[in-house]
Design a protein around this motif. Structure first.
Motif, PDB file in Angstrom:
ATOM      1  N   CYS A  33     -31.232  59.328  44.133  1.00 52.41           N
ATOM      2  CA  CYS A  33     -30.514  60.585  43.897  1.00 52.41           C
ATOM      3  C   CYS A  33     -29.217  60.649  44.691  1.00 52.41           C
ATOM      4  O   CYS A  33     -28.210  61.191  44.208  1.00 52.41           O
ATOM      5  CB  CYS A  33     -31.412  61.771  44.236  1.00 52.41           C
ATOM      6  SG  CYS A  33     -32.797  62.004  43.095  1.00 52.41           S
ATOM      7  N   GLU A  34     -29.203  60.104  45.902  1.00 51.14           N
ATOM      8  CA  GLU A  34     -27.981  60.092  46.701  1.00 51.14           C
ATOM      9  C   GLU A  34     -26.891  59.268  46.010  1.00 51.14           C
ATOM     10  O   GLU A  34     -25.699  59.616  46.047  1.00 51.14           O
ATOM     11  CB  GLU A  34     -28.256  59.515  48.095  1.00 51.14           C
ATOM     12  CG  GLU A  34     -28.994  60.447  49.034  1.00 51.14           C
ATOM     13  CD  GLU A  34     -28.081  61.476  49.670  1.00 51.14           C
ATOM     14  OE1 GLU A  34     -26.860  61.447  49.389  1.00 51.14           O
ATOM     15  OE2 GLU A  34     -28.587  62.301  50.447  1.00 51.14           O
ATOM     16  N   SER A  47     -41.698  63.848  44.434  1.00 46.12           N
ATOM     17  CA  SER A  47     -41.184  62.965  43.396  1.00 46.12           C
ATOM     18  C   SER A  47     -42.157  62.939  42.226  1.00 46.12           C
ATOM     19  O   SER A  47     -43.377  63.075  42.400  1.00 46.12           O
ATOM     20  CB  SER A  47     -40.954  61.545  43.925  1.00 46.12           C
ATOM     21  OG  SER A  47     -42.176  60.880  44.158  1.00 46.12           O
ATOM     22  N   ARG A  93     -36.644  66.982  44.453  1.00 48.21           N
ATOM     23  CA  ARG A  93     -36.110  66.168  45.544  1.00 48.21           C
ATOM     24  C   ARG A  93     -35.850  67.022  46.776  1.00 48.21           C
ATOM     25  O   ARG A  93     -36.127  66.608  47.905  1.00 48.21           O
ATOM     26  CB  ARG A  93     -34.824  65.508  45.067  1.00 48.21           C
ATOM     27  CG  ARG A  93     -34.141  64.608  46.059  1.00 48.21           C
ATOM     28  CD  ARG A  93     -35.012  63.466  46.502  1.00 48.21           C
ATOM     29  NE  ARG A  93     -35.717  63.767  47.752  1.00 48.21           N
ATOM     30  CZ  ARG A  93     -36.803  63.165  48.132  1.00 48.21           C
ATOM     31  NH1 ARG A  93     -37.369  62.235  47.396  1.00 48.21           N
ATOM     32  NH2 ARG A  93     -37.382  63.488  49.270  1.00 48.21           N
ATOM     33  N   ARG A  94     -35.329  68.213  46.598  1.00 42.65           N
ATOM     34  CA  ARG A  94     -35.049  69.098  47.722  1.00 42.65           C
ATOM     35  C   ARG A  94     -36.326  69.522  48.440  1.00 42.65           C
ATOM     36  O   ARG A  94     -36.307  69.838  49.634  1.00 42.65           O
ATOM     37  CB  ARG A  94     -34.297  70.337  47.241  1.00 42.65           C
ATOM     38  CG  ARG A  94     -32.906  70.058  46.702  1.00 42.65           C
ATOM     39  CD  ARG A  94     -32.300  71.318  46.118  1.00 42.65           C
ATOM     40  NE  ARG A  94     -31.039  71.065  45.468  1.00 42.65           N
ATOM     41  CZ  ARG A  94     -29.870  71.001  46.091  1.00 42.65           C
ATOM     42  NH1 ARG A  94     -29.824  71.165  47.403  1.00 42.65           N
ATOM     43  NH2 ARG A  94     -28.757  70.767  45.433  1.00 42.65           N
ATOM     44  N   GLY A 148     -38.906  67.509  48.760  1.00 40.43           N
ATOM     45  CA  GLY A 148     -39.550  66.306  49.271  1.00 40.43           C
ATOM     46  C   GLY A 148     -40.578  65.722  48.343  1.00 40.43           C
ATOM     47  O   GLY A 148     -41.412  64.914  48.767  1.00 40.43           O
ATOM     48  N   ARG A 187     -33.865  56.884  54.222  1.00 43.18           N
ATOM     49  CA  ARG A 187     -34.485  57.773  53.245  1.00 43.18           C
ATOM     50  C   ARG A 187     -35.342  56.949  52.302  1.00 43.18           C
ATOM     51  O   ARG A 187     -35.226  55.726  52.233  1.00 43.18           O
ATOM     52  CB  ARG A 187     -33.419  58.539  52.463  1.00 43.18           C
ATOM     53  CG  ARG A 187     -32.252  57.693  52.010  1.00 43.18           C
ATOM     54  CD  ARG A 187     -31.143  58.521  51.440  1.00 43.18           C
ATOM     55  NE  ARG A 187     -29.943  57.731  51.206  1.00 43.18           N
ATOM     56  CZ  ARG A 187     -28.816  57.853  51.892  1.00 43.18           C
ATOM     57  NH1 ARG A 187     -28.742  58.721  52.872  1.00 43.18           N
ATOM     58  NH2 ARG A 187     -27.753  57.122  51.613  1.00 43.18           N
ATOM     59  N   LEU A 217     -26.953  67.031  46.084  1.00 43.51           N
ATOM     60  CA  LEU A 217     -27.733  67.035  47.312  1.00 43.51           C
ATOM     61  C   LEU A 217     -26.930  67.606  48.484  1.00 43.51           C
ATOM     62  O   LEU A 217     -27.503  68.091  49.453  1.00 43.51           O
ATOM     63  CB  LEU A 217     -28.218  65.630  47.642  1.00 43.51           C
ATOM     64  CG  LEU A 217     -29.263  65.065  46.670  1.00 43.51           C
ATOM     65  CD1 LEU A 217     -29.590  63.630  47.019  1.00 43.51           C
ATOM     66  CD2 LEU A 217     -30.527  65.900  46.679  1.00 43.51           C
ATOM     67  N   THR A 272     -36.699  57.377  46.189  1.00 42.42           N
ATOM     68  CA  THR A 272     -36.281  58.459  45.304  1.00 42.42           C
ATOM     69  C   THR A 272     -35.041  59.148  45.854  1.00 42.42           C
ATOM     70  O   THR A 272     -34.092  59.435  45.108  1.00 42.42           O
ATOM     71  CB  THR A 272     -37.408  59.493  45.140  1.00 42.42           C
ATOM     72  OG1 THR A 272     -38.638  58.824  44.888  1.00 42.42           O
ATOM     73  CG2 THR A 272     -37.110  60.427  43.991  1.00 42.42           C
ATOM     74  N   ARG A 273     -35.020  59.413  47.125  1.00 45.05           N
ATOM     75  CA  ARG A 273     -33.853  60.032  47.748  1.00 45.05           C
ATOM     76  C   ARG A 273     -32.635  59.121  47.640  1.00 45.05           C
ATOM     77  O   ARG A 273     -31.527  59.583  47.341  1.00 45.05           O
ATOM     78  CB  ARG A 273     -34.154  60.349  49.213  1.00 45.05           C
ATOM     79  CG  ARG A 273     -32.968  60.863  50.021  1.00 45.05           C
ATOM     80  CD  ARG A 273     -32.704  62.314  49.771  1.00 45.05           C
ATOM     81  NE  ARG A 273     -31.477  62.784  50.412  1.00 45.05           N
ATOM     82  CZ  ARG A 273     -31.241  64.041  50.723  1.00 45.05           C
ATOM     83  NH1 ARG A 273     -32.152  64.961  50.468  1.00 45.05           N
ATOM     84  NH2 ARG A 273     -30.111  64.388  51.281  1.00 45.05           N
ATOM     85  N   GLU A 274     -32.832  57.822  47.862  1.00 42.73           N
ATOM     86  CA  GLU A 274     -31.724  56.871  47.760  1.00 42.73           C
ATOM     87  C   GLU A 274     -31.156  56.865  46.343  1.00 42.73           C
ATOM     88  O   GLU A 274     -29.931  56.861  46.152  1.00 42.73           O
ATOM     89  CB  GLU A 274     -32.197  55.472  48.147  1.00 42.73           C
ATOM     90  CG  GLU A 274     -31.118  54.407  48.109  1.00 42.73           C
ATOM     91  CD  GLU A 274     -30.048  54.589  49.172  1.00 42.73           C
ATOM     92  OE1 GLU A 274     -28.911  54.140  48.931  1.00 42.73           O
ATOM     93  OE2 GLU A 274     -30.350  55.160  50.244  1.00 42.73           O
ATOM     94  N   ASP A 319     -36.870  65.342  37.331  1.00 41.39           N
ATOM     95  CA  ASP A 319     -36.551  66.451  38.230  1.00 41.39           C
ATOM     96  C   ASP A 319     -35.872  67.533  37.392  1.00 41.39           C
ATOM     97  O   ASP A 319     -35.666  67.365  36.194  1.00 41.39           O
ATOM     98  CB  ASP A 319     -35.643  65.979  39.368  1.00 41.39           C
ATOM     99  CG  ASP A 319     -35.832  66.786  40.645  1.00 41.39           C
ATOM    100  OD1 ASP A 319     -36.061  68.012  40.540  1.00 41.39           O
ATOM    101  OD2 ASP A 319     -35.738  66.196  41.736  1.00 41.39           O
TER     102      ASP A 319
END
Length: 213
Positions: free
Chosen positions: A203-204, A52, A47-48, A50, A196, A211, A199-201, A40
């Protein structure tokens, strides 16, 4: 195009492989180890949006696999999104310029169609995810469903078990709702919808401040 159902398993009893799913018979099972390295920008612009972008190293294949996924859309409970995969010759540590690599494999224009990146934005590794995957294929005629159980190890925080059911043909898409009902009956309340994606998990857990900005 990827069409699938996603779940997180939080139950206590061990997972059990169903011999039939969506009225299809189990044809093949295997277990493999996977290392996914995600790319990224420094501000997580993919990620923002949506999307990957990852490089997968799996023990059952000789060459790494580069995968680009677009934003997802929901349709009758299933997640539908653009997906492109191509084998490459370089490992993540050997990739000096991801944008150049995407241009070589003819995916850079597709990425720019999803995400408006500045000319100075660089695509860099932002995190890696280790996975012990159990794959199960169900088939009959033109119908095929793939059930995968992912035992995920994140760089930080507790591990997680995720289940996915993917339809590999249009005739099989109508079986997804039935497959979901069967899995819930088999696994009970421990099977829940994820808040989520993986990938979101990732990054979170690694970059919550980015984020949240």
């Amino acid at each position: 195009m990827e069409v699938e159902l996603q779940f997180v398993y939080r139950g206590g009893p061990p997972l059990v492989v169903p011999t039939r799913l969506g009225d299809l018979e189990l044809r093949r099972s295997r277990t493999i180890s996977i290392l996914d390295t995600y790319y990224d920008t420094a501000s997580l612009e993919l990620r923002r949006s949506g999307c990957s972008l990852r490089v997968r190293q799996a023990e059952n294949v000789a060459r790494p696999l580069l995968t680009l996924k677009g934003p997802s859309r929901r349709r009758t409970g299933a997640k539908r999104r653009y997906e492109a995969e191509v084998e490459i010759d370089e490992l993540p540590a050997q990739i000096a310029d991801m944008s150049s690599l995407l241009r070589e494999v003819e995916l850079l224009d597709r990425l720019h169609a999803f995400v408006e990146l500045s000319e100075t934005a660089r695509l860099v590794p932002v995190g890696a995810l280790r996975n012990r995957r159990s794959e199960h294929r169900y088939e009959h005629g033109l119908h095929r469903l793939d059930l995968t159980w992912d035992e995920l190890e994140y760089p930080t925080g507790p591990p997680e078990i995720r289940l996915e059911v993917e339809a590999h043909s249009e005739p099989a898409e109508r079986l997804l709702d039935r497959a979901a009902r069967e899995l819930r009956a088999l696994l009970g309340d421990g099977l829940v919808k994820p808040e989520r994606g993986k990938t979101r998990e990732l990054c979170e857990r690694l970059y919550p401040e980015l984020l949240a900005a």
